[in-house]
Write a protein that holds these residues in place. Sequence first.
Motif, PDB file in Angstrom:
ATOM      1  N   PHE A   1      62.189  -7.246 125.955  1.00 59.59           N
ATOM      2  CA  PHE A   1      62.710  -5.881 125.751  1.00 59.59           C
ATOM      3  C   PHE A   1      61.824  -4.861 126.477  1.00 59.59           C
ATOM      4  O   PHE A   1      61.551  -3.785 125.968  1.00 59.59           O
ATOM      5  N   TRP A   2      61.398  -5.203 127.666  1.00 59.35           N
ATOM      6  CA  TRP A   2      60.508  -4.369 128.452  1.00 59.35           C
ATOM      7  C   TRP A   2      61.129  -3.002 128.733  1.00 59.35           C
ATOM      8  O   TRP A   2      60.501  -1.951 128.572  1.00 59.35           O
ATOM      9  N   GLN A   3      62.396  -3.009 129.146  1.00 59.75           N
ATOM     10  CA  GLN A   3      63.077  -1.738 129.439  1.00 59.75           C
ATOM     11  C   GLN A   3      63.267  -0.907 128.177  1.00 59.75           C
ATOM     12  O   GLN A   3      63.121   0.309 128.182  1.00 59.75           O
ATOM     13  N   VAL A   4      63.612  -1.592 127.080  1.00 61.48           N
ATOM     14  CA  VAL A   4      63.807  -0.905 125.802  1.00 61.48           C
ATOM     15  C   VAL A   4      62.503  -0.229 125.380  1.00 61.48           C
ATOM     16  O   VAL A   4      62.496   0.925 124.936  1.00 61.48           O
ATOM     17  N   ALA A   5      61.395  -0.944 125.539  1.00 63.19           N
ATOM     18  CA  ALA A   5      60.090  -0.397 125.135  1.00 63.19           C
ATOM     19  C   ALA A   5      59.732   0.823 125.976  1.00 63.19           C
ATOM     20  O   ALA A   5      59.219   1.818 125.458  1.00 63.19           O
ATOM     21  N   ALA A   6      60.025   0.753 127.277  1.00 54.92           N
ATOM     22  CA  ALA A   6      59.706   1.881 128.153  1.00 54.92           C
ATOM     23  C   ALA A   6      60.499   3.124 127.721  1.00 54.92           C
ATOM     24  O   ALA A   6      59.968   4.234 127.689  1.00 54.92           O
ATOM     25  N   ARG A   7      61.763   2.913 127.360  1.00 55.98           N
ATOM     26  CA  ARG A   7      62.578   4.054 126.909  1.00 55.98           C
ATOM     27  C   ARG A   7      62.090   4.573 125.563  1.00 55.98           C
ATOM     28  O   ARG A   7      62.070   5.787 125.326  1.00 55.98           O
ATOM     29  N   LEU A   8      61.679   3.643 124.694  1.00 56.51           N
ATOM     30  CA  LEU A   8      61.180   4.045 123.381  1.00 56.51           C
ATOM     31  C   LEU A   8      59.905   4.890 123.534  1.00 56.51           C
ATOM     32  O   LEU A   8      59.705   5.864 122.809  1.00 56.51           O
ATOM     33  N   ASP A   9      59.056   4.520 124.488  1.00 58.83           N
ATOM     34  CA  ASP A   9      57.845   5.305 124.755  1.00 58.83           C
ATOM     35  C   ASP A   9      58.204   6.737 125.154  1.00 58.83           C
ATOM     36  O   ASP A   9      57.550   7.693 124.723  1.00 58.83           O
ATOM     37  N   GLU A  10      59.246   6.876 125.972  1.00 55.35           N
ATOM     38  CA  GLU A  10      59.690   8.230 126.369  1.00 55.35           C
ATOM     39  C   GLU A  10      60.161   9.020 125.154  1.00 55.35           C
ATOM     40  O   GLU A  10      59.856  10.204 125.004  1.00 55.35           O
ATOM     41  N   LYS A  11      60.926   8.351 124.278  1.00 58.32           N
ATOM     42  CA  LYS A  11      61.446   9.028 123.077  1.00 58.32           C
ATOM     43  C   LYS A  11      60.288   9.462 122.178  1.00 58.32           C
ATOM     44  O   LYS A  11      60.320  10.554 121.601  1.00 58.32           O
TER      45      LYS A  11
ATOM     46  N   HIS B   1      73.140  16.458 114.977  1.00 61.68           N
ATOM     47  CA  HIS B   1      73.872  15.692 113.963  1.00 61.68           C
ATOM     48  C   HIS B   1      72.988  15.354 112.767  1.00 61.68           C
ATOM     49  O   HIS B   1      73.074  14.277 112.188  1.00 61.68           O
ATOM     50  N   GLY B   2      72.125  16.281 112.420  1.00 62.51           N
ATOM     51  CA  GLY B   2      71.314  16.114 111.206  1.00 62.51           C
ATOM     52  C   GLY B   2      70.053  15.298 111.403  1.00 62.51           C
ATOM     53  O   GLY B   2      69.399  14.934 110.419  1.00 62.51           O
ATOM     54  N   GLY B   3      69.710  15.020 112.648  1.00 62.76           N
ATOM     55  CA  GLY B   3      68.544  14.190 112.910  1.00 62.76           C
ATOM     56  C   GLY B   3      67.247  14.821 112.423  1.00 62.76           C
ATOM     57  O   GLY B   3      67.042  16.019 112.583  1.00 62.76           O
ATOM     58  N   PHE B   4      66.396  14.010 111.846  1.00 56.89           N
ATOM     59  CA  PHE B   4      65.060  14.352 111.345  1.00 56.89           C
ATOM     60  C   PHE B   4      65.068  15.318 110.167  1.00 56.89           C
ATOM     61  O   PHE B   4      64.011  15.756 109.724  1.00 56.89           O
ATOM     62  N   GLU B   5      66.274  15.639 109.644  1.00 59.25           N
ATOM     63  CA  GLU B   5      66.314  16.422 108.395  1.00 59.25           C
ATOM     64  C   GLU B   5      65.740  15.610 107.241  1.00 59.25           C
ATOM     65  O   GLU B   5      65.004  16.127 106.400  1.00 59.25           O
ATOM     66  N   ALA B   6      66.090  14.316 107.228  1.00 62.73           N
ATOM     67  CA  ALA B   6      65.596  13.452 106.148  1.00 62.73           C
ATOM     68  C   ALA B   6      64.079  13.325 106.221  1.00 62.73           C
ATOM     69  O   ALA B   6      63.388  13.435 105.200  1.00 62.73           O
ATOM     70  N   PHE B   7      63.554  13.130 107.426  1.00 64.28           N
ATOM     71  CA  PHE B   7      62.103  12.998 107.579  1.00 64.28           C
ATOM     72  C   PHE B   7      61.396  14.274 107.141  1.00 64.28           C
ATOM     73  O   PHE B   7      60.410  14.244 106.403  1.00 64.28           O
ATOM     74  N   LYS B   8      61.929  15.408 107.589  1.00 65.14           N
ATOM     75  CA  LYS B   8      61.326  16.691 107.215  1.00 65.14           C
ATOM     76  C   LYS B   8      61.371  16.883 105.693  1.00 65.14           C
ATOM     77  O   LYS B   8      60.393  17.305 105.076  1.00 65.14           O
ATOM     78  N   LYS B   9      62.497  16.515 105.110  1.00 68.45           N
ATOM     79  CA  LYS B   9      62.644  16.674 103.661  1.00 68.45           C
ATOM     80  C   LYS B   9      61.596  15.846 102.917  1.00 68.45           C
ATOM     81  O   LYS B   9      60.936  16.352 102.007  1.00 68.45           O
ATOM     82  N   VAL B  10      61.437  14.576 103.290  1.00 68.68           N
ATOM     83  CA  VAL B  10      60.490  13.755 102.524  1.00 68.68           C
ATOM     84  C   VAL B  10      59.055  14.229 102.724  1.00 68.68           C
ATOM     85  O   VAL B  10      58.278  14.291 101.772  1.00 68.68           O
ATOM     86  N   VAL B  11      58.706  14.610 103.946  1.00 69.64           N
ATOM     87  CA  VAL B  11      57.318  15.016 104.202  1.00 69.64           C
ATOM     88  C   VAL B  11      56.994  16.333 103.486  1.00 69.64           C
ATOM     89  O   VAL B  11      55.900  16.500 102.941  1.00 69.64           O
ATOM     90  N   THR B  12      57.941  17.260 103.461  1.00 75.74           N
ATOM     91  CA  THR B  12      57.638  18.580 102.890  1.00 75.74           C
ATOM     92  C   THR B  12      57.928  18.672 101.389  1.00 75.74           C
ATOM     93  O   THR B  12      57.347  19.501 100.708  1.00 75.74           O
TER      94      THR B  12
ATOM     95  N   GLU C   1      68.446   0.344 121.884  1.00 76.00           N
ATOM     96  CA  GLU C   1      68.939   0.879 123.154  1.00 76.00           C
ATOM     97  C   GLU C   1      69.776   2.131 122.960  1.00 76.00           C
ATOM     98  O   GLU C   1      69.686   3.070 123.743  1.00 76.00           O
ATOM     99  N   SER C   2      70.622   2.139 121.935  1.00 81.92           N
ATOM    100  CA  SER C   2      71.664   3.161 121.869  1.00 81.92           C
ATOM    101  C   SER C   2      71.488   4.201 120.774  1.00 81.92           C
ATOM    102  O   SER C   2      72.033   5.280 120.859  1.00 81.92           O
ATOM    103  N   ASN C   3      70.752   3.855 119.715  1.00 79.68           N
ATOM    104  CA  ASN C   3      70.548   4.816 118.620  1.00 79.68           C
ATOM    105  C   ASN C   3      69.058   4.884 118.269  1.00 79.68           C
ATOM    106  O   ASN C   3      68.670   4.737 117.107  1.00 79.68           O
ATOM    107  N   PRO C   4      68.211   5.123 119.291  1.00 78.86           N
ATOM    108  CA  PRO C   4      66.765   4.962 119.084  1.00 78.86           C
ATOM    109  C   PRO C   4      66.157   5.976 118.119  1.00 78.86           C
ATOM    110  O   PRO C   4      65.226   5.638 117.396  1.00 78.86           O
ATOM    111  N   PHE C   5      66.688   7.196 118.094  1.00 71.44           N
ATOM    112  CA  PHE C   5      66.057   8.211 117.239  1.00 71.44           C
ATOM    113  C   PHE C   5      66.267   7.928 115.761  1.00 71.44           C
ATOM    114  O   PHE C   5      65.399   8.201 114.939  1.00 71.44           O
TER     115      PHE C   5
END
Lengths: 430, 173
Positions: free
Chosen positions: A126-136, A24-35, A96-100
């Motif tokens: 937010f211990w559980q949230v942090a653990a999931r964020l680490d995985e992401k 769904h277009g994820g990281f296109e914006a990041f790639k665009k700004v960096v490049t 929790e739901s839209n971490p990326f």
Amino acid sequence: MSEHVLLRHRDIPNIDRLDVYLAHGGFEAFKKVVTQQQPADVINEVKNSGLRGRGGAGFPTGLKWSFLPTNLWPHYVVCNADESEPGTFKDREILESNPFQFLEGLMIASYGVGANLSYVYLRGEFWQVAARLDEKISELEQAGLLGENLFGTPYSLRLRTHLGAGAYICGEETALLESLEGKLGQPRLRPPFPAVVGLYGKPTLINNVETLTNLPPIFQKGAAWYKSLGTEKSPGVKIFSLSGCVNKPGNYELPLGTTFRELIFTHGGGLADGRSVKAIMPAGASSSIIHVNADSLLDTPMDYESVAAIGSQLGSASVIVLDDTVNMAWLVSKTVNFFKHESCGKCTPCREGTFWMNRLAGRIAAGKASAEDVTLLDSVAKQIAGKCLCALGEFSVMAVTTGIKQFRQDFDGKVNETRSEETVPQEAMG
Amino acid sequence: MNELLSKYPQEIQQILAKYPPAFKRSAVMPLLYLAQREPGYVPRQALNDIAEILDISTTDVASIVGFYTLYYDRPAGRYHIQVCNDLPCALRGADQFLRELCERLGIEEGGTTPDGLFTVEAVKCLAACHRAPMFQVQGDGEIVYHENQTVELAMAWIEEVRAKAAAGQEAQP
């Protein structure tokens, strides 16, 4: 209902999975700004969008980014995910739901100010949230979206999470930095501001979770598109955390400038049968209380300027609804008890003041006070105001002074309760 | 002899790697969580161990334990049931929930059940105002949220944990 800008997981199932977010277009914006863009262009785009900080202060985001001096390095970005204001629960849903989308926002901000190492400071709960964020974050490293020489450019970026351990004060940005440095979470004297002397003494940008989550859509669809949402001075969308005396409490993403009436009645399902809105706290426990003594007040648009115009603050838009059964002396005892517990103890007006306000407000709410106690509470609050090292102390008096001013009868009623139950003659207490 | 370091060598290296080497003091909070994971509180020895790892004083480490609410300096129940009774939760019945839960467990707020399993505490906002009454459970190195609660739901969970604990004890020689 148009599609969500921030709470996109409500439209797109499994957007917390990297493959789905990418589809769904994820990281296109990041790639665009960096490049394709220079950091200065990135900052300009944020300025043009009119985005303002969503943590509570509403400060223009692009302007904040531009304060980091370009002759002092390294720079750090620290995300404030210490969401602790009573009534606020929006950042948690994003994380929790839209971490990326949040992480992409943090990555764009990091590139914009030239940071190669950024931290997410989450409240300890937010211990559980942090653990999931680490995985992401690990997934992004494996996918080549984080690490060295991103997209073949010289730019490198690492992200790290850091857990707090139960302290509201760490949402104050200089206290947050102290905490991240391994010290007591107590605010710093300013100036110097974190933009110049921040984490480890280096220039540091601190932004809220929701603020950062706005960035990927801004860079995909353009600043002009974002500015077309909301009002002229408060552009964009906002997550309103609705709680208290309503049928459907929850997070609602709406354009800034939506009215209280629409939030409470159209989205929040209104109040219980027969109940009416007595008051609203639009910025959580830190709010100046809005006395809804005229129905037309519900038509106030929820943007920074309009809420200020009726004597309150939009803050982080944690809207607590109070119905006609709520006694304001009780309410004040609750908010004051919170601030007394969370005062860090560094400056005297807040440390001593919240202690005494808590004693007085507790006594009044328990029906064990005299009329002079109400006046004394008001007086203590006014002696705290304007004299504290950080906003926590200032916030602690908001509900007290506006509560006593507008709902004196609730406080006096508690005092009268005392009199009618009193068995000891007044002289005996003197 | 650094007990903490010899017990969790890998995890401690991972924690230290999150921060610039010149600023390893930043690791004090994650190291305290690590020290607390098994005993449920931070033992005195761990304060010395952490101070040694980070080249700071034991007093500095102890001050962090004292300042933040999620660290404990003495043993309590294995599971801390932390009920939010701040304003938004109180508007949805959290005070009554807390009172009744304590009654059912036969303890005061802040007290621990005789089996040593549960300590019930009133805490400040946990960012779940729309799903009150709610509590979080801190124990075994984790924090888990329990939302949209009733006393019945909470008691059912408590009995489940008790049953598991009893089964675990029998299994041991």
